[in-house]
Design a protein around this motif. Sequence first.
Motif, short mmCIF file in Angstrom:
data_model
loop_
_atom_site.label_atom_id
_atom_site.label_comp_id
_atom_site.label_asym_id
_atom_site.label_seq_id
_atom_site.Cartn_x
_atom_site.Cartn_y
_atom_site.Cartn_z
N ARG A 75 0.83 -1.20 0.00
CA ARG A 75 0.00 0.00 0.00
C ARG A 75 0.87 1.25 0.00
N SER B 82 -6.99 11.08 4.42
CA SER B 82 -6.52 10.38 3.23
C SER B 82 -7.64 10.25 2.21
N ALA B 83 -8.84 9.86 2.67
CA ALA B 83 -9.97 9.69 1.76
C ALA B 83 -10.35 11.01 1.09
N THR C 70 -4.60 2.11 9.42
CA THR C 70 -5.73 1.30 8.98
C THR C 70 -5.25 -0.06 8.50
N SER D 138 -7.47 -3.64 3.77
CA SER D 138 -8.73 -4.36 3.53
C SER D 138 -8.55 -5.41 2.45
N GLY E 130 -7.51 4.03 3.31
CA GLY E 130 -7.33 4.35 4.72
C GLY E 130 -6.00 5.00 5.02
N GLY E 131 -5.74 5.26 6.29
CA GLY E 131 -4.49 5.85 6.74
C GLY E 131 -3.46 4.79 7.08
N GLN F 144 -2.07 10.43 4.69
CA GLN F 144 -2.15 9.10 5.28
C GLN F 144 -1.74 9.12 6.75
N GLY G 180 -4.65 10.15 9.08
CA GLY G 180 -5.73 9.21 9.31
C GLY G 180 -6.56 8.92 8.07
N ALA G 181 -7.53 8.01 8.22
CA ALA G 181 -8.31 7.53 7.08
C ALA G 181 -9.17 8.62 6.46
#
Length: 234
Positions: A7, A93-94, A138, A141, A134-135, A86, A89-90
């Motif tokens: 990632r 980043s999003a 995270t 996934s 995510g960050g 990142q 946090g998520a």
Amino acid sequence: MGYWYSRFLFERALAAMYLVGFAVAANQFVPLLGERGLLPASRFTQFVPFRASPSLFFLSPTDTAFRIGAWMGIALAVLALSGWPQQRGAIASAIVWALLWLLYLSFVNVGQTFYGFGWETLLLESGFLAIFLGGWTTTPSMWLVWMYRWLLFRVMFGAGLIKIRGDSCWRDLTCLNYYFETQPIPNSLSWYFHWLPESMHKAGVAINHFVELVGAVRVLCAAAGRRHRGPRSR
């Protein structure tokens, strides 16, 4: 742990591609699609409804808006490349990935002929999935990992299928016989590769088919097998 490193590298590679895309837009979009461009985006927005090709530039299809959008994209891409969102946090980043995707989508959807290539769609699809990465804290996934695997498989397998279904030279393995004398951007080695034995040209086409068709399926099946078996016991 491998997915954490993957990632990390993937996000920076994607941010670099966004950076190149927005830098190109900053340099070329106005001459090609600006108010006095070859295919003015302002004319496109007059005849094509927003729902058919959504873009922020429907609000203001002007040279100023195009330049602002391109430089905003460059700034966001540099930010994503630095890794700062990142670290925050998520959510941060999003937001950055979503803004990058929205801005680039806006350029592509009014870009007409100049943005009608497959790699634009590929960047947008990869960029949309990145919104959910995510960050740094995270946990990666697995469903997102599989979405990217499926994307990679479609690109490789589709490239192989379109060759088989297209020109007959791909089926009789003769495409490389004349490729090097007709390639769009030849290099200093093209002359030498052109005069290789025909058997090597055919072998090159066959290897290409194996990588794009058999190899793509093999990689996807191997990944599915590892997922099904789980980690090996020590």
